[in-house]
Design a protein around this motif. Sequence first.
Motif, short mmCIF file in Angstrom:
data_model
loop_
_atom_site.label_atom_id
_atom_site.label_comp_id
_atom_site.label_asym_id
_atom_site.label_seq_id
_atom_site.Cartn_x
_atom_site.Cartn_y
_atom_site.Cartn_z
N MET A 26 29.12 -28.57 -45.87
CA MET A 26 30.16 -27.56 -45.99
C MET A 26 30.06 -26.51 -44.90
SD MET A 26 30.97 -26.83 -50.00
CE MET A 26 29.37 -27.13 -50.71
N THR A 27 28.99 -26.55 -44.12
CA THR A 27 28.83 -25.63 -43.00
C THR A 27 29.49 -26.22 -41.76
OG1 THR A 27 26.71 -24.88 -43.87
CG2 THR A 27 27.16 -24.41 -41.57
N VAL A 62 38.73 -29.34 -48.25
CA VAL A 62 38.46 -29.60 -49.67
C VAL A 62 37.67 -28.49 -50.37
CG1 VAL A 62 37.52 -31.24 -51.36
CG2 VAL A 62 38.48 -32.07 -49.18
N ARG A 63 36.48 -28.16 -49.84
CA ARG A 63 35.60 -27.23 -50.55
C ARG A 63 34.81 -26.39 -49.54
NH1 ARG A 63 30.86 -27.84 -54.27
NH2 ARG A 63 30.39 -29.85 -53.33
N GLY A 64 34.42 -25.19 -49.97
CA GLY A 64 33.62 -24.33 -49.12
C GLY A 64 34.27 -22.96 -48.96
N LYS A 65 33.50 -22.01 -48.45
CA LYS A 65 34.03 -20.68 -48.14
C LYS A 65 34.53 -20.74 -46.69
CE LYS A 65 32.84 -15.76 -48.31
NZ LYS A 65 33.61 -15.42 -47.09
N VAL A 66 35.86 -20.78 -46.54
CA VAL A 66 36.47 -21.03 -45.23
C VAL A 66 37.17 -19.78 -44.72
CG1 VAL A 66 38.14 -22.44 -43.97
CG2 VAL A 66 36.83 -23.46 -45.84
N ASP A 67 36.84 -19.39 -43.49
CA ASP A 67 37.52 -18.29 -42.79
C ASP A 67 38.35 -18.87 -41.66
OD1 ASP A 67 36.56 -16.02 -44.24
OD2 ASP A 67 34.62 -16.26 -43.25
N PHE A 68 39.67 -18.65 -41.74
CA PHE A 68 40.59 -19.15 -40.71
C PHE A 68 41.24 -17.95 -40.02
CE2 PHE A 68 44.90 -20.09 -39.34
CZ PHE A 68 44.73 -21.24 -38.57
N SER A 69 41.23 -17.95 -38.69
CA SER A 69 41.80 -16.81 -37.95
C SER A 69 42.61 -17.30 -36.76
CB SER A 69 40.69 -15.89 -37.43
OG SER A 69 39.88 -15.42 -38.49
N ILE A 70 43.72 -16.59 -36.52
CA ILE A 70 44.49 -16.77 -35.29
C ILE A 70 44.47 -15.43 -34.55
CG2 ILE A 70 46.74 -17.24 -34.27
CD1 ILE A 70 47.41 -19.06 -36.56
N SER A 93 32.68 -38.11 -49.36
CA SER A 93 31.59 -37.17 -49.58
C SER A 93 31.79 -36.53 -50.95
CB SER A 93 31.60 -36.08 -48.50
OG SER A 93 30.55 -35.16 -48.70
N ASN A 94 30.81 -36.70 -51.83
CA ASN A 94 30.94 -36.18 -53.20
C ASN A 94 29.67 -35.44 -53.60
OD1 ASN A 94 31.54 -35.72 -55.90
ND2 ASN A 94 32.59 -37.68 -56.14
N GLY A 95 29.54 -34.22 -53.11
CA GLY A 95 28.35 -33.42 -53.39
C GLY A 95 28.18 -33.11 -54.86
N LYS A 96 29.29 -32.88 -55.56
CA LYS A 96 29.20 -32.55 -56.99
C LYS A 96 28.62 -33.73 -57.77
CE LYS A 96 32.81 -29.05 -57.39
NZ LYS A 96 34.09 -28.65 -58.03
N LYS A 97 29.07 -34.93 -57.47
CA LYS A 97 28.56 -36.13 -58.16
C LYS A 97 27.08 -36.31 -57.88
CE LYS A 97 29.56 -41.05 -58.81
NZ LYS A 97 30.45 -42.17 -58.41
N LYS A 134 17.57 -30.72 -54.17
CA LYS A 134 18.46 -29.77 -54.86
C LYS A 134 18.92 -28.65 -53.94
CE LYS A 134 17.06 -30.05 -59.73
NZ LYS A 134 16.38 -29.31 -60.82
N GLU A 135 17.99 -28.11 -53.15
CA GLU A 135 18.33 -27.01 -52.26
C GLU A 135 19.37 -27.42 -51.23
OE1 GLU A 135 14.85 -25.42 -50.45
OE2 GLU A 135 13.90 -24.87 -52.34
N GLN A 136 19.23 -28.64 -50.71
CA GLN A 136 20.12 -29.11 -49.65
C GLN A 136 21.45 -29.64 -50.18
OE1 GLN A 136 19.58 -28.63 -46.53
NE2 GLN A 136 17.45 -27.96 -46.68
N ILE A 137 21.44 -30.16 -51.41
CA ILE A 137 22.66 -30.77 -51.95
C ILE A 137 23.75 -29.73 -52.18
CG2 ILE A 137 22.40 -30.61 -54.48
CD1 ILE A 137 23.14 -33.83 -52.52
N LEU A 138 23.35 -28.45 -52.31
CA LEU A 138 24.32 -27.37 -52.50
C LEU A 138 25.23 -27.22 -51.29
CD1 LEU A 138 22.01 -24.64 -54.10
CD2 LEU A 138 23.69 -26.08 -55.27
N ASN A 139 24.81 -27.73 -50.14
CA ASN A 139 25.60 -27.62 -48.93
C ASN A 139 26.42 -28.87 -48.63
OD1 ASN A 139 26.40 -25.98 -46.73
ND2 ASN A 139 25.02 -27.09 -45.36
N VAL A 140 26.39 -29.83 -49.57
CA VAL A 140 27.13 -31.08 -49.35
C VAL A 140 28.51 -30.97 -49.98
CG1 VAL A 140 27.20 -33.56 -49.85
CG2 VAL A 140 25.05 -32.48 -49.21
N LEU A 141 29.52 -31.36 -49.21
CA LEU A 141 30.92 -31.30 -49.68
C LEU A 141 31.12 -32.16 -50.92
CD1 LEU A 141 33.87 -30.46 -49.16
CD2 LEU A 141 34.07 -32.49 -47.72
#
Length: 288
Positions: A5-6, A58-66, A238-242, A281-288
């Motif tokens: 998600m990064t 799909v998922r994540g904290k996304v910042d979009f700028s023009i 990619s199914n990080g939640k599953k 567990k720590e790394q799976i939090l960053n998977v989409l």
Amino acid sequence: MIQSMTGYGKSVLQLPTKKVTIEIKSLNSKNLDLNVRIPSYYKEKELSVRKKLAKSLVRGKVDFSIFVEMTADETSTTVNTSVVKNYVEQLRNTLFIGSEDDVELLKMAITMPDALKTEREELDENEWTLIDTHIDEAVKEIVQYRVDEAASLEVDFKERIVNIKKYLEEVKALDADRIENVKTRLQKAIDDLKVDTDENRFEQELIYYLEKLDINEEKVRLANHLDYFLETLATPDSNGKKLGFIIQEMGREINTTGSKANFAPMQKAVIQMKNELEQIKEQILNVL
């Protein structure tokens, strides 16, 4: 194929009178948290931009700028001459000073409300078509960034799953010694009491006790979860939640095995499995 998600994506468009820079940044989040910053004259296109980003990211904290940087000699901001003159006259009358100080008065007047006026720029559909194309390029770049970022995570996950499987084999190998150890300890406890016991009753109680300590189901379920994790990891989506849910089930089986172990060598192997699982567990939090 998993995605992180990064990510970061950028595209720059040079138009005749301006330079348009498009940036997309994303971090991990449970859901899609989308923040869009665009100039006011593009606001009517914000909804379509949000839909495009939601579909691709799909998922994540996304910042979009023009960001728009004017490169032409002309500017849309001009001095509101009549308003500034009026401010200067009012200041001169208020302060009772002569015309030789008009420069200072002008400095004050230009900071007053409405001293500058900006002509509102209308949306040019042809210009937006070019910008929209570059938004697509920025989206492709951030998606590729996410894929590349996840490649190293996937390697790490597979290594740790292999390690857990290795420790599970140790647990299986130790199970027979564990049961024998439990029997010996119980027999010694009875002998230390120095009382007569009914051998048949003792055998029945021993069987009941050993059934409560049996970990065969946990071993089978954990092995299945490990295989299922690898299968899910290999799917096109990619199914990080599953993957997170599968990890929860792994943790449940490992914890139950540890609570039933009653045997130091086996508990050491369980601790090693827990350590590997925590790293996942720590790394799976960053998977989409």
